[in-house]
Design a protein around this motif. Structure first.
Motif, PDB file in Angstrom:
ATOM      1  N   SER A 103       6.178   3.430  -7.912  1.00 34.76           N
ATOM      2  CA  SER A 103       6.729   2.388  -8.802  1.00 34.76           C
ATOM      3  C   SER A 103       6.246   0.980  -8.432  1.00 34.76           C
ATOM      4  N   ILE A 104       4.922   0.872  -8.210  1.00 36.52           N
ATOM      5  CA  ILE A 104       4.350  -0.427  -7.836  1.00 36.52           C
ATOM      6  C   ILE A 104       3.123  -0.771  -8.676  1.00 36.52           C
ATOM      7  N   SER A 105       2.937  -0.099  -9.810  1.00 42.99           N
ATOM      8  CA  SER A 105       1.719  -0.278 -10.610  1.00 42.99           C
ATOM      9  C   SER A 105       1.429  -1.732 -10.952  1.00 42.99           C
ATOM     10  N   ARG A 106       2.456  -2.503 -11.237  1.00 45.12           N
ATOM     11  CA  ARG A 106       2.198  -3.879 -11.680  1.00 45.12           C
ATOM     12  C   ARG A 106       1.698  -4.793 -10.566  1.00 45.12           C
ATOM     13  N   PHE A 107       1.745  -4.333  -9.325  1.00 47.77           N
ATOM     14  CA  PHE A 107       1.303  -5.141  -8.190  1.00 47.77           C
ATOM     15  C   PHE A 107      -0.090  -4.754  -7.687  1.00 47.77           C
ATOM     16  N   LYS A 140       9.552  -4.889  -1.445  1.00 43.87           N
ATOM     17  CA  LYS A 140       9.009  -3.534  -1.630  1.00 43.87           C
ATOM     18  C   LYS A 140       8.095  -3.172  -0.455  1.00 43.87           C
ATOM     19  N   LYS A 141       8.460  -3.637   0.727  1.00 48.65           N
ATOM     20  CA  LYS A 141       7.644  -3.420   1.920  1.00 48.65           C
ATOM     21  C   LYS A 141       7.432  -1.923   2.201  1.00 48.65           C
ATOM     22  N   LYS A 142       8.476  -1.126   2.010  1.00 50.91           N
ATOM     23  CA  LYS A 142       8.374   0.320   2.248  1.00 50.91           C
ATOM     24  C   LYS A 142       7.300   0.937   1.343  1.00 50.91           C
ATOM     25  N   GLU A 143       7.291   0.543   0.068  1.00 52.61           N
ATOM     26  CA  GLU A 143       6.295   1.045  -0.871  1.00 52.61           C
ATOM     27  C   GLU A 143       4.899   0.532  -0.521  1.00 52.61           C
ATOM     28  N   ARG A 144       4.818  -0.729  -0.091  1.00 54.59           N
ATOM     29  CA  ARG A 144       3.524  -1.311   0.308  1.00 54.59           C
ATOM     30  C   ARG A 144       2.944  -0.537   1.484  1.00 54.59           C
ATOM     31  N   ASN A 145       3.785  -0.260   2.467  1.00 52.01           N
ATOM     32  CA  ASN A 145       3.327   0.500   3.638  1.00 52.01           C
ATOM     33  C   ASN A 145       2.930   1.922   3.243  1.00 52.01           C
ATOM     34  N   ALA A 146       3.695   2.513   2.326  1.00 50.56           N
ATOM     35  CA  ALA A 146       3.374   3.869   1.856  1.00 50.56           C
ATOM     36  C   ALA A 146       2.033   3.879   1.134  1.00 50.56           C
ATOM     37  N   LEU A 147       1.769   2.844   0.331  1.00 57.68           N
ATOM     38  CA  LEU A 147       0.487   2.751  -0.378  1.00 57.68           C
ATOM     39  C   LEU A 147      -0.662   2.642   0.623  1.00 57.68           C
ATOM     40  N   ILE A 149      -6.866  -3.531  -4.824  1.00 55.73           N
ATOM     41  CA  ILE A 149      -6.302  -4.750  -4.247  1.00 55.73           C
ATOM     42  C   ILE A 149      -4.850  -4.855  -4.691  1.00 55.73           C
ATOM     43  N   PHE A 150      -4.030  -5.335  -3.792  1.00 53.24           N
ATOM     44  CA  PHE A 150      -2.611  -5.407  -4.141  1.00 53.24           C
ATOM     45  C   PHE A 150      -1.914  -6.576  -3.472  1.00 53.24           C
ATOM     46  N   ASP A 151      -0.850  -7.009  -4.120  1.00 47.65           N
ATOM     47  CA  ASP A 151       0.020  -8.063  -3.622  1.00 47.65           C
ATOM     48  C   ASP A 151       1.438  -7.604  -3.944  1.00 47.65           C
ATOM     49  N   ILE A 152       2.007  -6.862  -3.028  1.00 46.86           N
ATOM     50  CA  ILE A 152       3.312  -6.237  -3.237  1.00 46.86           C
ATOM     51  C   ILE A 152       4.367  -7.061  -2.502  1.00 46.86           C
ATOM     52  N   PRO A 153       5.427  -7.463  -3.204  1.00 40.59           N
ATOM     53  CA  PRO A 153       6.432  -8.335  -2.589  1.00 40.59           C
ATOM     54  C   PRO A 153       7.122  -7.715  -1.370  1.00 40.59           C
ATOM     55  N   GLU A 154       7.634  -8.580  -0.524  1.00 41.93           N
ATOM     56  CA  GLU A 154       8.297  -8.162   0.716  1.00 41.93           C
ATOM     57  C   GLU A 154       9.462  -7.211   0.445  1.00 41.93           C
TER      58      GLU A 154
END
Length: 106
Positions: free
Chosen positions: A79-83, A37-44, A30-35
């Motif tokens: 680089s999104i581990s904390r989200f 970091k949208k590119k990283e969210r989409n990549a995940l 489960i994740f809540d990645i800020p806008e």
């Protein structure tokens, strides 16, 4: 530690192993990645689908086998581990049968 994970896996060739016997536990990512970091969210999301996780709902994916090291690696790489949270659950009320069929673990 993140540096060791980055050495153990190759992002582009990453695959999840399938255990012969299911332990009857589900792995939720489960994740809540800020806008910003949208590119990283989409990549995940794309990577989780590529790895074979089931897109259960917005920002929630599920898998029947242990994949924590691989998920940690992907998050570290992006680089999104904390989200991102990795949870192990024993049951899922509404869709368990459908998920078992999807993963062929009946």
């Amino acid at each position: 530690d993140g540096k060791n994970l980055l050495k153990r896996f190759d992002y582009d060739d990453l695959e999840l192993s399938k255990v012969k016997k299911w332990d009857k536990k589900w792995r939720l990512v489960i994740f809540d990645i800020p806008e910003k970091k949208k590119k990283e969210r989409n990549a995940l999301s794309s990577k989780l689908k590529d790895l074979g996780l089931y897109h259960l709902q917005e920002s929630v994916f599920i898998y029947p086998y242990d994949c924590q090291d691989e998920i940690d690696f992907v998050c570290e790489f992006l680089s999104i581990s904390r989200f991102v949270n990795y949870c192990i659950i024993e049951s899922i009320d509404k869709r368990e049968g459908d998920l078992q069929k999807f993963f062929n673990i009946l």
